[in-house]
Design a protein around this motif. Structure first.
Motif, PDB file in Angstrom:
ATOM      1  N   LEU A  53     -41.966  35.099  22.633  1.00  0.00           N
ATOM      2  CA  LEU A  53     -41.649  36.120  21.625  1.00  0.00           C
ATOM      3  C   LEU A  53     -40.676  35.606  20.568  1.00  0.00           C
ATOM      4  O   LEU A  53     -40.853  35.839  19.378  1.00  0.00           O
ATOM      5  N   ARG A  54     -39.651  34.872  20.994  1.00  0.00           N
ATOM      6  CA  ARG A  54     -38.630  34.450  20.033  1.00  0.00           C
ATOM      7  C   ARG A  54     -39.136  33.413  19.039  1.00  0.00           C
ATOM      8  O   ARG A  54     -38.529  33.202  17.993  1.00  0.00           O
ATOM      9  N   TYR A  55     -40.256  32.747  19.351  1.00  0.00           N
ATOM     10  CA  TYR A  55     -40.784  31.747  18.416  1.00  0.00           C
ATOM     11  C   TYR A  55     -41.311  32.389  17.138  1.00  0.00           C
ATOM     12  O   TYR A  55     -41.517  31.711  16.134  1.00  0.00           O
ATOM     13  N   VAL A  64     -47.489  30.930  19.305  1.00  0.00           N
ATOM     14  CA  VAL A  64     -47.440  32.188  20.050  1.00  0.00           C
ATOM     15  C   VAL A  64     -48.838  32.709  20.338  1.00  0.00           C
ATOM     16  O   VAL A  64     -49.143  33.134  21.464  1.00  0.00           O
ATOM     17  N   HIS A  65     -49.690  32.641  19.334  1.00  0.00           N
ATOM     18  CA  HIS A  65     -51.069  33.117  19.509  1.00  0.00           C
ATOM     19  C   HIS A  65     -51.792  32.346  20.603  1.00  0.00           C
ATOM     20  O   HIS A  65     -52.437  32.931  21.500  1.00  0.00           O
ATOM     21  N   LYS A  66     -51.665  31.023  20.584  1.00  0.00           N
ATOM     22  CA  LYS A  66     -52.311  30.193  21.605  1.00  0.00           C
ATOM     23  C   LYS A  66     -51.778  30.517  22.992  1.00  0.00           C
ATOM     24  O   LYS A  66     -52.543  30.645  23.960  1.00  0.00           O
ATOM     25  N   PRO A 330     -38.823  23.290  16.913  1.00  0.00           N
ATOM     26  CA  PRO A 330     -40.231  23.585  17.198  1.00  0.00           C
ATOM     27  C   PRO A 330     -40.569  23.310  18.659  1.00  0.00           C
ATOM     28  O   PRO A 330     -40.040  22.387  19.276  1.00  0.00           O
ATOM     29  N   ARG A 331     -41.472  24.124  19.213  1.00  0.00           N
ATOM     30  CA  ARG A 331     -41.879  23.967  20.607  1.00  0.00           C
ATOM     31  C   ARG A 331     -43.323  23.480  20.735  1.00  0.00           C
ATOM     32  O   ARG A 331     -43.859  23.440  21.834  1.00  0.00           O
ATOM     33  N   GLU A 332     -43.960  23.124  19.638  1.00  0.00           N
ATOM     34  CA  GLU A 332     -45.315  22.581  19.714  1.00  0.00           C
ATOM     35  C   GLU A 332     -45.308  21.254  20.465  1.00  0.00           C
ATOM     36  O   GLU A 332     -44.429  20.418  20.269  1.00  0.00           O
TER      37      GLU A 332
END
Length: 395
Positions: A53-55, A64-66, A330-332
């Motif tokens: 959620l926080r992203y 988030v969608h993925k 980034p968290r990707e």
């Protein structure tokens, strides 16, 4: 010398995910793990299967969608391991986030999740605040509810490896990777099993060692560059259960970071911290400062609860090196290859527990130019995952 097609280094969630994906695609794969499956970061997460959620605040909408799609898929594939959980976000007069921004963020979260069985987010009526497990109500101005999921991260990792082995993947554990030689049309890997040195010839290598695999220059020929990533310590503490019936996403009163307070079996789990760590990953232990930080947050929001620390543990994330705080990076997942034209050594950097299956699919896709054509045996999006705990405990 042994031969296989793919060697995977590391038995965390990403390593076993790649092993499953490779075996499902029809390839011969060997996974090497030095201690036990999920012995490192994959057993020291916040135990969440979630969209993040926080992203949304940092614009990582695609991520988030993925993750939300993967959350719903894992709820179907692993019903014994992944469970939907109610989360509450309390907002106070002193909170940095406004009621409207949280409401809009949750609306976007619902929208990105699509048509699912997850309950839609909503604002909790004031008449229900007394049912919030002893949450501090002084200065409380709103409480929002939304849905995500929890898992036993160790059990999930073992279940994915069990699935991979059913498809023909091999697991060698305990086994210590010692070196790799990357040649024009193949690779050679050396590893240690007890006092015995073994060698295996393969077409490609996947480095899924996480924090243990950032700097492998002295173990590969030719040397691979060090990656511009750093290790971030994430500490969690466990306190008595205190009849906590739902999960809470709260804001640290000191630095405004988001922290989870979660029901975890008979205990309450609080985490996590985000502090750069420069030591040996094998020597990581929670600092007293991290423990105190989390305990203080718990006591702030649940002042009547028993906040005795029963256990504390820490894991290591791998995040890009930037000037910003770890909380905002980034968290990707980053997938790095030694040579885009001849990818023989692939490194997984970062990544989330929730997205392990998509990461594995990307890795296999990166290797298509060096792997032979095969008929797929299965689709990981349809493989059921069942608990397999006892199978992967080393002798």
């Amino acid at each position: 010398m042994e031969e296989t097609e793919l060697v995977v280094l590391g038995g965390g969630i990403h390593g076993v995910g790649v092993a499953q994906a490779a075996a499902a695609a029809g390839y011969r794969v060997l996974l090497l793990e030095k201690t036990a499956l999920a012995a490192g970061t994959s057993s020291r997460s916040s135990k969440l299967i979630h969209g993040g959620l926080r992203y949304l605040e940092s614009g990582q909408i695609h991520l988030v969608h993925k993750n939300l799609r993967e959350r719903e898929l894992l709820l179907k594939l692993a019903p014994d391991l992944v469970h939907r959980t109610t989360f509450y976000i309390p907002l106070y007069e002193a909170s940095s986030r406004h009621t409207l921004s949280v409401r809009l963020g949750l609306w976007a979260y619902d929208l990105l999740a699509g048509f699912t069985k997850a309950p839609s987010s909503f604002r909790l009526p004031r008449s229900d605040w007394d049912d919030l497990s002893g949450l501090q109500t002084l200065g409380l101005k709103a409480v929002f509810s939304y849905s995500d999921a929890q898992t036993d991260d160790t059990a999930l990792t073992r279940a994915v490896m069990h699935s991979a082995r059913q498809l023909g993947a091999e697991l060698c554990c305990p086994a210590t990777f010692t070196s790799a030689e990357i040649l024009g049309d193949h690779c050679q890997v050396k590893y240690q099993v007890g006092d015995i040195e073994k060698r295996v010839k393969c077409l490609a290598i996947v480095n899924a060692l996480g924090a243990w695999g950032i700097n492998l220059a002295n173990r590969t020929t030719p040397p691979l560059p060090d990656y511009p990533f750093e290790c971030i310590e994430g500490t969690h503490i466990e306190c008595p259960g205190n009849n906590l019936s739902a999960a809470y996403y709260v804001e640290s009163p000191t630095d405004r970071r988001g922290v989870f307070i979660l029901p975890w079996g008979p205990r309450t789990l609080i985490g996590t911290t985000e502090t750069p760590y420069y030591g040996d990953p094998d020597q990581l232990t929670p600092t007293q400062a991290s423990i105190d930080y989390l305990q203080t947050i718990y006591q702030h929001y649940f002042p009547e609860h028993d906040a005795t620390v029963l256990d504390a543990w820490a894991g290591l994330r791998v995040l890009p090196k930037t000037a910003s705080s770890p909380f905002n990076r980034p968290r990707e997942t980053v997938i790095s290859v030694n040579d885009p034209k001849n990818p023989r050594f692939v490194t997984i950097l970062g990544g989330k527990l929730t997205g392990y299956r998509l990461t594995a699919a990307r890795v296999i896709d990166q290797l298509q130019s060096v792997l032979p054509s095969r008929t797929a045996l299965a689709d990981t999006a349809q493989l059921k995952l069942t608990p397999a705990d006892d199978e992967f405990i080393p002798d």
